[in-house]
Design a protein around this motif. Structure first.
Motif, mmCIF file in Angstrom:
data_model
loop_
_atom_site.group_PDB
_atom_site.id
_atom_site.type_symbol
_atom_site.label_atom_id
_atom_site.label_comp_id
_atom_site.label_asym_id
_atom_site.label_seq_id
_atom_site.Cartn_x
_atom_site.Cartn_y
_atom_site.Cartn_z
ATOM 1 N N LEU A 14 -0.615 -0.183 -5.744
ATOM 2 C CA LEU A 14 -0.707 -0.706 -4.381
ATOM 3 C C LEU A 14 0.508 -0.315 -3.557
ATOM 4 O O LEU A 14 0.392 0.073 -2.403
ATOM 5 C CB LEU A 14 -0.842 -2.236 -4.408
ATOM 6 C CG LEU A 14 -2.260 -2.745 -4.621
ATOM 7 C CD1 LEU A 14 -2.271 -4.263 -4.650
ATOM 8 C CD2 LEU A 14 -3.185 -2.237 -3.512
ATOM 9 N N LEU A 17 0.199 3.247 -2.652
ATOM 10 C CA LEU A 17 -0.810 3.391 -1.599
ATOM 11 C C LEU A 17 -0.262 2.955 -0.247
ATOM 12 O O LEU A 17 -0.447 3.618 0.757
ATOM 13 C CB LEU A 17 -2.011 2.496 -1.906
ATOM 14 C CG LEU A 17 -3.110 3.119 -2.724
ATOM 15 C CD1 LEU A 17 -4.179 2.074 -3.000
ATOM 16 C CD2 LEU A 17 -3.703 4.301 -1.989
ATOM 17 N N LEU A 20 1.919 5.524 1.268
ATOM 18 C CA LEU A 20 1.228 6.680 1.821
ATOM 19 C C LEU A 20 0.507 6.355 3.121
ATOM 20 O O LEU A 20 0.436 7.161 4.022
ATOM 21 C CB LEU A 20 0.201 7.188 0.813
ATOM 22 C CG LEU A 20 0.708 8.279 -0.130
ATOM 23 C CD1 LEU A 20 -0.361 8.629 -1.132
ATOM 24 C CD2 LEU A 20 1.120 9.514 0.653
ATOM 25 N N SER A 104 2.699 11.546 3.991
ATOM 26 C CA SER A 104 2.518 12.989 4.005
ATOM 27 C C SER A 104 1.391 13.394 4.939
ATOM 28 O O SER A 104 1.453 14.427 5.577
ATOM 29 C CB SER A 104 2.206 13.474 2.607
ATOM 30 O OG SER A 104 3.203 13.060 1.745
ATOM 31 N N SER A 105 0.357 12.565 5.006
ATOM 32 C CA SER A 105 -0.770 12.946 5.853
ATOM 33 C C SER A 105 -0.345 13.035 7.308
ATOM 34 O O SER A 105 -0.819 13.853 8.059
ATOM 35 C CB SER A 105 -1.916 11.950 5.698
ATOM 36 O OG SER A 105 -1.514 10.686 6.154
#
Lengths: 163, 301
Positions: A14, A17, A20, A104-105
């Motif tokens: 978690l 996540l 990110l 990163s996205s």
């Protein structure tokens, strides 16, 4: 696996996540066009109620086919075509929004990259002439004019279609 | 426990390193199967891992626009513009009307169309919506519906980002890695030099594909199918695309430096198009206003 270990692993996932998807707030989208006309109804013929700029973040209120209703920063709401929006965060060149660029996205959508500065350098090196590219870009007809053009030509939608 | 430690490493590799969604997908499916994470969590992980993969989809709309501008400038070194204001206005009214009904009506700075002064039978579309069509190709058309067919094919290339997909993967990695590294600072001169080199290579990838080797047969099939769908949607007769292809079949010269080199054989394209049209009937009436304005605008073509 003990309950504790499972909990620890789950917790670790978690955390990863969350890291990110830090700014991937639910139902938030970014504007992907330089100037987006926000309309009162889900149609290119809808009255323009506001204008949003590239990278602006908006909250999604509703969706209808290819159109998305968004809450406007100044209050009220309006419709944008879905192709003018992305779920990614657009990081602008000036350093705006950078504090949100944890994942990163988002970095993949960073404003650095191929931009005006790079084009200027490329123009210098390649000696390409952009006169007609600039001229071409200025040819813009409003949706009202385009709809009138189609109507005057007797084009009413799905004529030869049958799909 | 050891396999689970390994699993954790696999999942973390998929999550935190730039790369591989397939590894993380294997990892997450195992994790779901063993009850460590929920299917919802797995989906989120896979999505995140995919998001950090670098592909043409990771170019921002703004970057796509700048790539498109320079591709357009290169196209204009090969062909000179046909400077006829009435024809240019008409081709933009028609093209922008069609683009507005496409699956991607909004690009960073919109769709723009220009006629090229050449007898070649050619059309080219640069990323973001810069569309070019030669006089030679426009002469293959006899009606507005047929010009619409030509433009719908090109618009579909833009919608599906076929141009960006001609950029070699290594350049995308270089461009986006550099972008990521400099994303939080003002780019210095060496960053700009490096990015410009990658930019230049990317433009070459696209223009050499577009002008010399052509897109894959698959991309051309997609563009023809998309053209038929778009024409139906707007209300133009999709059979007009078949009509233009029939003329091209007669006029394209083997060894020509245009569609003869970069596009599948018209006979093959006609098969694809007819299949896509399906049972739709050929329009039997000609709208007089539509034909009159077409003839007026294309008089000099």
């Amino acid at each position: 696996m003990s309950g504790l270990k499972r909990w620890v692993l789950g917790g670790w996932l978690l955390v990863a996540l969350t890291g990110l998807a830090a700014a991937d707030q639910k139902n938030m989208m970014s504007v992907t066009v330089e100037q987006a006309a926000v309309r009162a109804t889900p149609s290119f013929l809808g009255k323009i109620v506001a204008s949003l700029a590239y990278g602006d973040r908006v909250a999604v209120v509703a969706e209808k086919q290819d159109w998305v209703e968004v809450a406007l920063p100044q209050g009220g709401d309006g419709w944008l075509h879905s192709s003018a929006l992305t779920t990614k965060v657009v990081v602008l060149q000036s350093g705006q929004n950078v504090s949100q660029s944890a994942s990163s996205s988002e970095v993949a959508l960073a404003g650095k990259g191929f931009n005006e500065q790079v084009e200027t350098q490329y123009q210098d090196e390649s000696h390409l002439d952009y006169t007609w590219v600039n001229r071409m870009e200025k040819i813009v007809f409003s949706p009202d004019v385009l709809v009138k053009f189609l109507a005057e030509g007797g084009i009413t939608g799905d004529q030869g279609g049958g799909n | 426990m050891k396999p689970r430690v390994f699993l954790g490493l696999v999942v973390s590799a998929g999550l935190l390193v730039t790369a591989c969604s397939s590894i993380s997908q294997i990892g997450t499916s195992v994790a779901v199967a063993t009850g460590q994470i929920s299917p919802g969590q797995a989906a989120a992980i896979n999505q995140s891992a995919q998001a950090v993969q670098q592909s043409f989809q990771d170019f921002t709309p703004e970057q796509e626009y700048y790539i498109g501008r320079s591709v357009a400038a290169v196209i204009l070194t090969k062909y000179r513009p046909y400077d006829d204001p009435a024809a240019t206005r008409y081709i933009n009214l028609l093209g922008q009307s069609l683009a507005m009904a496409s699956d991607r009506p909004e690009t960073f700075r919109g769709y723009h169309f220009l006629i090229l002064d050449s007898d070649d039978i050619n059309a080219l579309s640069a990323p973001g919506g810069f569309v070019f069509v030669t006089r030679g190709l426009l002469r293959c058309a006899k009606s507005e519906d047929q010009v619409a067919a030509i433009l719908c094919h090109e618009i579909t290339h833009v919608v599906l980002k076929h141009g960006l997909q001609a950029i070699k993967k290594s350049r995308i990695t270089a461009a986006l890695t550099n972008a990521a590294l400099t994303g939080v600072e003002v780019a210095g001169p060496s960053d700009v030099a490096q990015l410009t080199a990658t930019f230049s290579d990317s433009i070459n990838d696209i223009t050499s594909t577009m002008i010399n080797s052509g897109y894959s047969r698959e991309f051309e099939v997609q563009a023809d199918r998309g053209a038929v769908d778009l024409m139906k949607r707007v209300g133009y007769d999709p059979w007009a695309l078949v009509d233009v292809l029939e003329v091209m079949k007669l006029r394209l010269k083997p060894g020509g430096n245009d569609f003869a080199k970069t596009h599948p054989d018209p006979a093959f394209r006609i098969e694809v198009v007819e299949k896509e049209i399906g049972s739709a009937q050929r329009s039997t009436t000609v709208n007089p206003e539509r034909q009159a304005r077409y003839e007026a605008a294309m008089a000099g073509i």
